[in-house]
Design a protein around this motif. Structure first.
Motif, PDB file in Angstrom:
ATOM      1  N   LEU A 438      42.668  57.469  86.630  1.00 21.23           N
ATOM      2  CA  LEU A 438      42.762  58.314  85.434  1.00 21.23           C
ATOM      3  C   LEU A 438      42.190  59.691  85.737  1.00 21.23           C
ATOM      4  CD1 LEU A 438      41.881  55.773  82.598  1.00 21.23           C
ATOM      5  CD2 LEU A 438      44.092  56.337  83.593  1.00 21.23           C
ATOM      6  N   ASP A 439      42.840  60.393  86.677  1.00 21.31           N
ATOM      7  CA  ASP A 439      42.368  61.715  87.076  1.00 21.31           C
ATOM      8  C   ASP A 439      43.213  62.800  86.428  1.00 21.31           C
ATOM      9  OD1 ASP A 439      44.723  61.409  88.454  1.00 21.31           O
ATOM     10  OD2 ASP A 439      43.919  61.987  90.400  1.00 21.31           O
ATOM     11  N   ASP A 440      42.783  64.035  86.581  1.00 19.39           N
ATOM     12  CA  ASP A 440      43.454  65.147  85.913  1.00 19.39           C
ATOM     13  C   ASP A 440      44.822  65.456  86.507  1.00 19.39           C
ATOM     14  OD1 ASP A 440      41.342  65.432  84.191  1.00 19.39           O
ATOM     15  OD2 ASP A 440      40.351  67.017  85.357  1.00 19.39           O
ATOM     16  N   ALA A 441      45.124  64.950  87.710  1.00 20.47           N
ATOM     17  CA  ALA A 441      46.411  65.213  88.343  1.00 20.47           C
ATOM     18  C   ALA A 441      47.487  64.231  87.898  1.00 20.47           C
ATOM     19  CB  ALA A 441      46.263  65.168  89.864  1.00 20.47           C
ATOM     20  N   ALA A 442      47.117  63.243  87.103  1.00 21.02           N
ATOM     21  CA  ALA A 442      48.084  62.237  86.667  1.00 21.02           C
ATOM     22  C   ALA A 442      49.075  62.849  85.690  1.00 21.02           C
ATOM     23  CB  ALA A 442      47.361  61.067  86.016  1.00 21.02           C
ATOM     24  N   GLY A 443      50.362  62.600  85.928  1.00 22.39           N
ATOM     25  CA  GLY A 443      51.400  63.009  84.991  1.00 22.39           C
ATOM     26  C   GLY A 443      52.044  61.824  84.310  1.00 22.39           C
ATOM     27  N   MET A 444      51.955  60.656  84.943  1.00 26.82           N
ATOM     28  CA  MET A 444      52.497  59.414  84.389  1.00 26.82           C
ATOM     29  C   MET A 444      51.573  58.281  84.799  1.00 26.82           C
ATOM     30  SD  MET A 444      54.729  57.736  82.682  1.00 26.82           S
ATOM     31  CE  MET A 444      54.404  55.983  82.389  1.00 26.82           C
ATOM     32  N   ILE A 445      50.991  57.583  83.824  1.00 25.90           N
ATOM     33  CA  ILE A 445      50.050  56.497  84.070  1.00 25.90           C
ATOM     34  C   ILE A 445      50.679  55.180  83.631  1.00 25.90           C
ATOM     35  CG2 ILE A 445      47.804  55.507  83.466  1.00 25.90           C
ATOM     36  CD1 ILE A 445      46.879  58.405  82.885  1.00 25.90           C
ATOM     37  N   VAL A 446      50.709  54.207  84.530  1.00 25.41           N
ATOM     38  CA  VAL A 446      51.095  52.839  84.182  1.00 25.41           C
ATOM     39  C   VAL A 446      49.814  52.017  84.172  1.00 25.41           C
ATOM     40  CG1 VAL A 446      52.451  50.823  84.817  1.00 25.41           C
ATOM     41  CG2 VAL A 446      53.378  53.115  85.203  1.00 25.41           C
ATOM     42  N   ARG A 472      47.059  66.033  76.816  1.00 23.36           N
ATOM     43  CA  ARG A 472      47.398  67.093  77.772  1.00 23.36           C
ATOM     44  C   ARG A 472      48.797  66.903  78.358  1.00 23.36           C
ATOM     45  NH1 ARG A 472      46.448  64.668  82.741  1.00 23.36           N
ATOM     46  NH2 ARG A 472      44.725  63.206  82.885  1.00 23.36           N
ATOM     47  N   GLY A 473      49.590  65.994  77.770  1.00 23.03           N
ATOM     48  CA  GLY A 473      50.986  65.878  78.138  1.00 23.03           C
ATOM     49  C   GLY A 473      51.312  64.780  79.114  1.00 23.03           C
ATOM     50  N   CYS A 474      50.389  63.902  79.415  1.00 22.14           N
ATOM     51  CA  CYS A 474      50.639  62.807  80.345  1.00 22.14           C
ATOM     52  C   CYS A 474      51.400  61.692  79.628  1.00 22.14           C
ATOM     53  CB  CYS A 474      49.313  62.269  80.884  1.00 22.14           C
ATOM     54  SG  CYS A 474      49.473  61.047  82.192  1.00 22.14           S
ATOM     55  N   GLY A 475      52.375  61.095  80.314  1.00 24.86           N
ATOM     56  CA  GLY A 475      53.049  59.923  79.779  1.00 24.86           C
ATOM     57  C   GLY A 475      52.298  58.668  80.185  1.00 24.86           C
ATOM     58  N   ILE A 476      52.255  57.673  79.300  1.00 23.70           N
ATOM     59  CA  ILE A 476      51.476  56.456  79.569  1.00 23.70           C
ATOM     60  C   ILE A 476      52.289  55.240  79.158  1.00 23.70           C
ATOM     61  CG2 ILE A 476      49.376  55.160  79.019  1.00 23.70           C
ATOM     62  CD1 ILE A 476      48.143  57.974  78.294  1.00 23.70           C
ATOM     63  N   LEU A 477      52.410  54.272  80.087  1.00 13.99           N
ATOM     64  CA  LEU A 477      52.996  52.976  79.793  1.00 13.99           C
ATOM     65  C   LEU A 477      51.854  51.964  79.822  1.00 13.99           C
ATOM     66  CD1 LEU A 477      55.836  51.661  79.316  1.00 13.99           C
ATOM     67  CD2 LEU A 477      55.756  50.976  81.723  1.00 13.99           C
TER      68      LEU A 477
END
Length: 523
Positions: A438-446, A472-477
């Protein structure tokens, strides 16, 4: 089982202290657990709950202290003596041989050992143990073929086959869907009625209040309170005891102890509109081959927008593991396409997918999330190290410093960044993975079961971190067996059944509708 004199505790310990290197797991703990009751032991990850259970079961030898069972002194570090005294421990990670049948596993693990048995007698003995717990299960089935809740039921039957008078269950609800939890609690109540003393290590206040007669709180290896009778306290007080200075309100992203809700409310913030933006994740007609381990995917199509949390519900074993593995590039996709943040990724390796911004919190933290024999800083840096070009220079001192800072933010309990990952408790191992992914560079987290095995404070921290990532715009599944968790923070929820998406739910959520969809009974 017969009850002994009510004045003598089932278990009595005095001044129990346990150290692992520089870490003090337990410090002068003294508790009396009355007989014939259901006792909940609660506290944050690393509070000492599992260590205390292992001391009782003869698996850990304290530095000091004494232990008595039914008024008789019991030595330390001797599993055989503990079992002879009537103590059985069912661990977080089940240990029955997967190739054994149910009957063989119960006979062998309960002390029957290896020998020659008539099949009819073996099945008959097993059937009696299963019937006593109300378990409808064929004794000849293989352990590996059972769903997780039935594996747990067999573990409990195995423990009671040796006529245990004291049964300890270490986080028994962590791997169960809601119906499985209620079935477990029904069995526990029946055992209590038969005179068995039960000690449950639990995290969720809702579950504590549903099952426990008494509550004991540990923090940083010390006894905070208990055993408190449930009528003497309330969830808010217990929550305040559990959430100590280790994770203060500032670390919870503005959330204090999370109130456990029944779901059905709209998440706190609307996801940003995705107009003109690539999807964070898009799966189109994904098919995977049949495997012996996990259900395959059957033309799965789904999308996650930037700034959106999409939940995935379903009874475990319906393709959720394969879904995560396919997105991570660990399961072969025979048909369909995968895009991550608008970039084709169907045939990309995990390093490439990470470079696109994909982060994975896996189901199996020990098998896929960590290398147990590697040091903590190596595990924490695994993602970025894998993405480096060959012959790149790395600065281990710098990485270790960043690792320590990240683990501090997540309140991971450890003594040195150079210790191996197998030295961490289950909850702290999960927090190490979370601090990495869960870092700031994540754009999509599963996120597959991201709060499994975590205490109340750490669960709130995970929720607030996911919400901040969404903001901040990250997608999360988010894949979870806990409907309340899905309903609490998801913008919408998909339901999986037999490798397919069979339903989509939007707020206000309905537990009944979700449950019907999960078993294929949706109207």
């Amino acid at each position: 089982m017969t009850r002994e004199g009510s004045g003598t505790p089932a278990i009595s310990c005095r001044n129990i202290s346990v150290s692992f290197g520089e870490v003090k797991a337990l410090s002068e703990v003294a508790i009396d657990f009355p007989k014939g009751k259901i006792h909940a032991v609660v506290g944050q990850n690393g509070a000492g709950k599992t260590t205390l259970a292992r001391v009782f079961a003869g698996l850990a030898r304290p530095d000091s202290g004494s232990l008595a069972v039914n008024g008789k002194d019991l030595g330390f570090g001797d599993v055989t003596s503990a079992r002879a005294a009537g103590i059985e421990l069912v661990h977080q990670s089940f240990a029955l041989p997967p190739s054994f049948t149910v009957a063989e596993a119960i006979e062998f693990a309960s002390g029957g050992g290896i020998g020659f048995y008539r099949r009819k007698n073996l099945l008959g003995r097993c059937g009696k143990h299963l019937d006593a717990l109300g378990i409808d299960l064929e004794p000849y089935r293989r352990i590996r073929d059972l769903p997780i809740e039935q594996q747990q039921a067999v573990e409990i039957a195995r423990a009671l086959a040796s006529r245990a008078g004291i049964l300890i269950l270490d986080e028994p609800t962590a791997v169960l869907p809601p119906p499985g939890i209620e079935s477990l609690f029904e069995r526990v109540r029946k055992l209590k009625d038969n005179g068995v003393t039960i000690i449950l290590i639990l995290h969720k206040t809702r579950e504590i209040w549903a099952i426990a007669d008494t509550i004991t709180v540990l923090s940083n290896g010390r006894l905070v309170a208990g055993p408190l009778h449930r009528e003497q306290t309330d969830p808010g007080r217990i929550g305040r005891m559990i959430v100590s200075a280790d994770i203060g309100n500032a670390d919870l992203g503005g959330h204090a102890v999370p109130e456990e809700r029944t779901g059905g409310t709209k998440p706190e913030s609307e996801p940003p509109a995705a107009t003109g933006r690539d999807m964070a994740l898009e799966l189109s007609g994904i098919v995977t081959a049949d495997t012996t381990d996990h259900a395959c995917l059957r033309r799965i199509s789904l999308s996650v927008r930037p700034g959106e949390i999409v939940g995935v519900a379903g009874v475990e074993g319906n393709g959720q593991v394969t879904l995560v593995r396919a997105i991570a590039g660990l399961a072969e996709v025979s048909e369909g396409e995968i895009e991550i943040l608008g970039k084709p990724a169907t045939n990309a390796g995990l390093a490439r997918r990470r470079s696109l911004g994909l982060r994975i919190i896996p189901f199996d933290r020990n098998g896929e999330g960590l290398s147990l024999t590697s040091e903590l800083w190596q595990n924490w840096a695994a993602g970025e190290l894998a993405a480096l070009p060959l012959l790149s220079l790395i600065n281990p001192a710098n990485i270790r410093a960043r690792c320590r800072s990240s683990m501090s933010n997540w309140s991971v309990r450890y003594s040195s960044a150079t210790q191996t990952a197998d030295s961490l408790s289950g909850g702290n191992a999960q927090k190490l993975i979370l601090s990495r992914e869960l870092d700031d560079a994540a754009g999509m987290i599963v996120a597959a079961q991201p709060t499994r095995g975590l205490d109340i404070g750490a669960t709130a921290f995970v929720w607030s971190t996911l919400r901040r990532a969404r903001a901040r715009g990250c997608g999360i599944l988010l894949i979870s067996s806990d409907l309340d968790e899905l309903f609490e923070i998801s913008d919408r929820v998909l339901v999986m059944l037999s490798g397919r998406i069979v339903g989509e739910l939007e707020p206000p959520y309905d537990h009944v509708a979700a449950g019907r969809a999960m078993i294929g009974a949706a109207a």
